[in-house]
Design a protein around this motif. Structure first.
Motif, PDB file in Angstrom:
ATOM      1  N   MET A 111     -11.590  61.049  18.942  1.00 42.44           N
ATOM      2  CA  MET A 111     -12.876  60.589  19.403  1.00 42.44           C
ATOM      3  C   MET A 111     -12.879  59.060  19.339  1.00 42.44           C
ATOM      4  SD  MET A 111     -16.607  61.141  17.624  1.00 42.44           S
ATOM      5  CE  MET A 111     -16.578  62.864  18.019  1.00 42.44           C
ATOM      6  N   PRO A 112     -13.302  58.406  20.406  1.00 46.70           N
ATOM      7  CA  PRO A 112     -13.378  56.941  20.346  1.00 46.70           C
ATOM      8  C   PRO A 112     -14.357  56.481  19.262  1.00 46.70           C
ATOM      9  CG  PRO A 112     -13.546  57.711  22.610  1.00 46.70           C
ATOM     10  CD  PRO A 112     -13.643  58.921  21.733  1.00 46.70           C
ATOM     11  N   LEU A 113     -13.933  55.496  18.488  1.00 43.12           N
ATOM     12  CA  LEU A 113     -14.808  54.937  17.465  1.00 43.12           C
ATOM     13  C   LEU A 113     -16.084  54.396  18.099  1.00 43.12           C
ATOM     14  CD1 LEU A 113     -15.458  54.074  14.566  1.00 43.12           C
ATOM     15  CD2 LEU A 113     -14.031  52.042  14.944  1.00 43.12           C
ATOM     16  N   SER A 114     -15.997  53.886  19.311  1.00 44.34           N
ATOM     17  CA  SER A 114     -17.179  53.353  19.987  1.00 44.34           C
ATOM     18  C   SER A 114     -18.262  54.418  20.138  1.00 44.34           C
ATOM     19  CB  SER A 114     -16.811  52.782  21.349  1.00 44.34           C
ATOM     20  OG  SER A 114     -16.268  53.793  22.181  1.00 44.34           O
ATOM     21  N   HIS A 115     -17.870  55.669  20.347  1.00 43.48           N
ATOM     22  CA  HIS A 115     -18.838  56.756  20.469  1.00 43.48           C
ATOM     23  C   HIS A 115     -19.595  56.934  19.152  1.00 43.48           C
ATOM     24  CE1 HIS A 115     -20.675  60.503  21.708  1.00 43.48           C
ATOM     25  NE2 HIS A 115     -20.245  61.043  20.578  1.00 43.48           N
ATOM     26  N   VAL A 116     -18.889  56.938  18.051  1.00 45.12           N
ATOM     27  CA  VAL A 116     -19.527  57.078  16.740  1.00 45.12           C
ATOM     28  C   VAL A 116     -20.485  55.918  16.496  1.00 45.12           C
ATOM     29  CG1 VAL A 116     -19.116  57.149  14.237  1.00 45.12           C
ATOM     30  CG2 VAL A 116     -17.599  58.397  15.800  1.00 45.12           C
ATOM     31  N   LEU A 117     -20.055  54.711  16.822  1.00 43.31           N
ATOM     32  CA  LEU A 117     -20.912  53.536  16.614  1.00 43.31           C
ATOM     33  C   LEU A 117     -22.151  53.595  17.502  1.00 43.31           C
ATOM     34  CD1 LEU A 117     -18.161  50.792  16.300  1.00 43.31           C
ATOM     35  CD2 LEU A 117     -19.417  51.930  14.453  1.00 43.31           C
ATOM     36  N   ASP A 118     -22.008  54.111  18.713  1.00 46.12           N
ATOM     37  CA  ASP A 118     -23.169  54.272  19.597  1.00 46.12           C
ATOM     38  C   ASP A 118     -24.164  55.278  19.017  1.00 46.12           C
ATOM     39  OD1 ASP A 118     -22.265  52.450  21.466  1.00 46.12           O
ATOM     40  OD2 ASP A 118     -21.428  53.978  22.803  1.00 46.12           O
ATOM     41  N   VAL A 119     -23.661  56.368  18.471  1.00 40.23           N
ATOM     42  CA  VAL A 119     -24.525  57.420  17.931  1.00 40.23           C
ATOM     43  C   VAL A 119     -25.311  56.925  16.719  1.00 40.23           C
ATOM     44  CG1 VAL A 119     -24.530  59.677  16.765  1.00 40.23           C
ATOM     45  CG2 VAL A 119     -23.178  59.344  18.846  1.00 40.23           C
ATOM     46  N   VAL A 120     -24.640  56.195  15.815  1.00 37.34           N
ATOM     47  CA  VAL A 120     -25.331  55.753  14.596  1.00 37.34           C
ATOM     48  C   VAL A 120     -26.152  54.489  14.832  1.00 37.34           C
ATOM     49  CG1 VAL A 120     -23.655  56.825  13.063  1.00 37.34           C
ATOM     50  CG2 VAL A 120     -23.371  54.427  13.685  1.00 37.34           C
ATOM     51  N   GLY A 121     -25.796  53.713  15.842  1.00 36.65           N
ATOM     52  CA  GLY A 121     -26.496  52.459  16.120  1.00 36.65           C
ATOM     53  C   GLY A 121     -25.921  51.320  15.304  1.00 36.65           C
ATOM     54  N   VAL A 122     -25.692  50.221  15.948  1.00 36.05           N
ATOM     55  CA  VAL A 122     -25.107  49.045  15.300  1.00 36.05           C
ATOM     56  C   VAL A 122     -26.022  47.854  15.552  1.00 36.05           C
ATOM     57  CG1 VAL A 122     -23.122  47.493  15.285  1.00 36.05           C
ATOM     58  CG2 VAL A 122     -22.760  49.942  15.545  1.00 36.05           C
ATOM     59  N   ARG A 123     -26.324  47.126  14.506  1.00 35.51           N
ATOM     60  CA  ARG A 123     -27.169  45.936  14.646  1.00 35.51           C
ATOM     61  C   ARG A 123     -26.415  44.830  15.376  1.00 35.51           C
ATOM     62  NH1 ARG A 123     -30.057  45.640   8.719  1.00 35.51           N
ATOM     63  NH2 ARG A 123     -31.183  47.598   8.947  1.00 35.51           N
ATOM     64  N   PRO A 124     -27.132  43.964  16.079  1.00 39.89           N
ATOM     65  CA  PRO A 124     -26.480  42.899  16.852  1.00 39.89           C
ATOM     66  C   PRO A 124     -25.635  41.948  16.007  1.00 39.89           C
ATOM     67  CG  PRO A 124     -28.800  43.079  17.445  1.00 39.89           C
ATOM     68  CD  PRO A 124     -28.583  43.989  16.284  1.00 39.89           C
ATOM     69  N   GLN A 125     -25.963  41.750  14.737  1.00 39.17           N
ATOM     70  CA  GLN A 125     -25.213  40.824  13.892  1.00 39.17           C
ATOM     71  C   GLN A 125     -23.908  41.427  13.352  1.00 39.17           C
ATOM     72  OE1 GLN A 125     -28.242  42.108  13.189  1.00 39.17           O
ATOM     73  NE2 GLN A 125     -28.618  42.280  11.001  1.00 39.17           N
ATOM     74  N   ALA A 126     -23.640  42.692  13.614  1.00 40.83           N
ATOM     75  CA  ALA A 126     -22.417  43.341  13.136  1.00 40.83           C
ATOM     76  C   ALA A 126     -21.191  42.659  13.727  1.00 40.83           C
ATOM     77  CB  ALA A 126     -22.430  44.811  13.496  1.00 40.83           C
ATOM     78  N   ARG A 127     -20.223  42.355  12.861  1.00 41.98           N
ATOM     79  CA  ARG A 127     -18.988  41.699  13.318  1.00 41.98           C
ATOM     80  C   ARG A 127     -17.734  42.496  12.990  1.00 41.98           C
ATOM     81  NH1 ARG A 127     -18.434  36.138  11.056  1.00 41.98           N
ATOM     82  NH2 ARG A 127     -16.645  36.162  12.452  1.00 41.98           N
TER      83      ARG A 127
END
Length: 109
Positions: A1-17
């Motif tokens: 599973m692409p990590l991007s999918h997991v990050l989209d599901v949980v939501g990432v704040r704009p300041q995340a680096r």
């Protein structure tokens, strides 16, 4: 599973680096920047050949960046943390320097 999918599901704040990921070994963590984390070829891998990922191959969960041979493919992942800085993580066993050393994010093939 692409990590991007997991990050989209949980939501990432704009300041995340960075995404920091931890192995079952309590002294081992590693990290990737958001560009690598969101790349379509960065995977959280939990299966192989239609079956669960065997422990011998890093199961039940490992991270894979197949466009970079052997790069940051940590096995036995227990948790992920999305953060704006690596300073809170100390020196640990990771390859990224939380002190902002000379670490190069790109290790392409």
């Amino acid at each position: 599973m692409p990590l991007s999918h997991v990050l989209d599901v949980v939501g990432v704040r704009p300041q995340a680096r960075y995404v920091v990921y931890f192995s079952i070994d309590p002294d081992w963590w590693d990290s990737i920047d958001m560009a690598d984390a969101l790349h379509p070829q960065t995977f959280l891998t939990y299966g192989m050949n239609g079956n669960e990922l065997p422990v011998a191959n890093g199961g039940p969960l490992r991270i894979r960046l197949p466009r970079q041979l052997g790069y940051k493919s940590v096995k036995f992942i227990t948790r992920l943390t999305v953060t704006a800085t690596l300073k809170a993580y100390g020196k640990g066993s990771a390859s990224a320097s939380p002190e902002g050393g000379s670490y190069a994010w790109y290790a392409g093939i």
